[in-house]
Design a protein around this motif. Structure first.
Motif, short mmCIF file in Angstrom:
data_model
loop_
_atom_site.label_atom_id
_atom_site.label_comp_id
_atom_site.label_asym_id
_atom_site.label_seq_id
_atom_site.Cartn_x
_atom_site.Cartn_y
_atom_site.Cartn_z
N GLY A 109 0.84 -1.20 0.00
CA GLY A 109 0.00 0.00 0.00
C GLY A 109 0.86 1.24 0.00
O GLY A 109 2.06 1.18 0.24
N ASN A 110 0.25 2.35 -0.28
CA ASN A 110 0.98 3.61 -0.25
C ASN A 110 0.08 4.73 0.28
O ASN A 110 -0.17 5.71 -0.40
CB ASN A 110 1.61 3.98 -1.59
N ALA A 111 -0.38 4.55 1.52
CA ALA A 111 -1.24 5.53 2.16
C ALA A 111 -0.57 6.90 2.25
O ALA A 111 -1.24 7.93 2.19
CB ALA A 111 -1.63 5.05 3.55
N SER A 112 0.76 6.94 2.38
CA SER A 112 1.47 8.22 2.48
C SER A 112 2.09 8.64 1.15
O SER A 112 2.80 9.63 1.09
CB SER A 112 2.57 8.12 3.54
N GLY A 113 1.82 7.90 0.12
CA GLY A 113 2.38 8.21 -1.19
C GLY A 113 3.25 7.07 -1.69
O GLY A 113 3.75 6.27 -0.89
N PRO A 114 3.43 6.99 -3.01
CA PRO A 114 4.22 5.90 -3.58
C PRO A 114 5.70 6.02 -3.23
O PRO A 114 6.20 7.11 -2.96
CB PRO A 114 4.00 6.06 -5.09
N LEU A 115 6.36 4.89 -3.23
CA LEU A 115 7.80 4.87 -2.97
C LEU A 115 8.57 5.45 -4.14
O LEU A 115 8.16 5.32 -5.29
CB LEU A 115 8.27 3.43 -2.74
N ASP A 116 9.70 6.05 -3.83
CA ASP A 116 10.63 6.47 -4.87
C ASP A 116 11.31 5.23 -5.43
O ASP A 116 11.29 4.17 -4.80
CB ASP A 116 11.67 7.43 -4.29
N PRO A 117 11.93 5.32 -6.61
CA PRO A 117 12.66 4.17 -7.14
C PRO A 117 13.69 3.67 -6.12
O PRO A 117 14.30 4.46 -5.40
CB PRO A 117 13.35 4.73 -8.39
N ILE A 118 13.88 2.36 -6.09
CA ILE A 118 14.75 1.73 -5.10
C ILE A 118 15.99 1.18 -5.79
O ILE A 118 15.89 0.40 -6.73
CB ILE A 118 14.01 0.59 -4.37
N ALA A 119 17.14 1.60 -5.30
CA ALA A 119 18.41 1.11 -5.86
C ALA A 119 18.70 -0.28 -5.30
O ALA A 119 18.64 -0.48 -4.09
CB ALA A 119 19.54 2.06 -5.50
N PRO A 120 19.03 -1.23 -6.16
CA PRO A 120 19.39 -2.57 -5.67
C PRO A 120 20.52 -2.55 -4.64
O PRO A 120 20.53 -3.35 -3.72
CB PRO A 120 19.80 -3.31 -6.94
N SER A 121 21.44 -1.60 -4.78
CA SER A 121 22.56 -1.54 -3.84
C SER A 121 22.08 -1.20 -2.42
O SER A 121 22.71 -1.62 -1.44
CB SER A 121 23.60 -0.51 -4.30
N LEU A 122 20.98 -0.48 -2.31
CA LEU A 122 20.43 -0.17 -0.98
C LEU A 122 20.00 -1.46 -0.29
O LEU A 122 20.30 -1.68 0.89
CB LEU A 122 19.24 0.79 -1.10
N LEU A 123 19.31 -2.32 -1.02
CA LEU A 123 18.87 -3.60 -0.45
C LEU A 123 20.07 -4.47 -0.08
O LEU A 123 20.07 -5.14 0.95
CB LEU A 123 17.97 -4.33 -1.44
N ALA A 124 21.11 -4.43 -0.91
CA ALA A 124 22.32 -5.20 -0.62
C ALA A 124 23.00 -4.69 0.65
O ALA A 124 23.36 -5.47 1.53
CB ALA A 124 23.28 -5.12 -1.81
N ASN A 125 23.16 -3.38 0.74
CA ASN A 125 23.86 -2.79 1.87
C ASN A 125 23.12 -2.95 3.19
O ASN A 125 23.74 -2.96 4.26
CB ASN A 125 24.14 -1.31 1.62
#
Length: 195
Positions: A109-125
């Motif tokens: 869901g996005n009750a507060s607004g949609p997410l910005d694009p997510i960098a794969p490196s963020l998930l890795a880190n």
């Protein structure tokens, strides 16, 4: 099905954002029925009481507490294996920082607004995290699976293992007000529009 199989196999802890909302209430009760420990975020002590009455083991007042810090305290520094996030933009960082290594962030869901694009490196880190965005459309394309899932939910409701609380009913002509109240987080439980 993935929710149920994940809980059954690992008896996992889960963080549910807005645990007092309609979906959050159902998810909390279902997870407890399957043996999970549930940590829920809520906006007030009144909403915390509702979430705890439905099986939430711990509630975190997200406006007053540092959610990820509290989650780490409750999990002995490990974080939770899964976060179910219905809020979106406002809770993204908090949700990621609450996850254990190899944890899964489920954005539904996005009750507060949609997410910005997510960098794969963020998930890795952040610990080799997984991210998914399930949709109703993909879950209902297979009619047989959809009927099975619906039957399973309604069986749990019929048995009393899941209680659906309808605390807010609006006449259909007040649908805009219902949406405003939902978006401003003035409601708990499910909302019904009456013809």
């Amino acid at each position: 099905r993935k929710f149920e199989s994940g809980v059954r196999e690992r008896r996992l802890d889960a963080l549910a954002t807005l645990a007092d909302g309609g979906v959050g209430q159902i998810m909390t009760q279902w997870a407890k029925h399957l043996g999970a420990k549930v940590i829920g975020t809520v906006g007030s002590e009144e909403k915390a009481k509702i979430a705890r009455s439905l099986g939430c083991d711990h509630t975190i007042l997200y406006r007053e507490e540092n959610v990820s810090k509290r989650v780490l305290e409750l999990t002995n520094g490990k974080g939770v294996p899964v976060v179910y996030d219905s809020v979106g933009r406002d809770t993204f960082d908090m949700s990621l920082n609450s996850l254990a290594r190899f944890g899964m962030f489920i954005s539904f869901g996005n009750a507060s607004g949609p997410l910005d694009p997510i960098a794969p490196s963020l998930l890795a880190n952040k610990g080799s995290l997984y991210f998914t965005r399930p949709t109703v459309r993909h879950n209902v394309e297979d009619t047989h699976a959809y009927r099975d899932m619906a039957a399973e939910l309604f069986d749990l409701i019929d048995s009393g293992k899941i209680k659906v609380q309808v605390k807010h009913a609006y006449p259909l002509e007040e649908a805009q007000q219902a949406h405003r109240d939902l978006e401003s987080r003035k409601t708990t439980g499910s909302i019904v529009l009456e013809p």
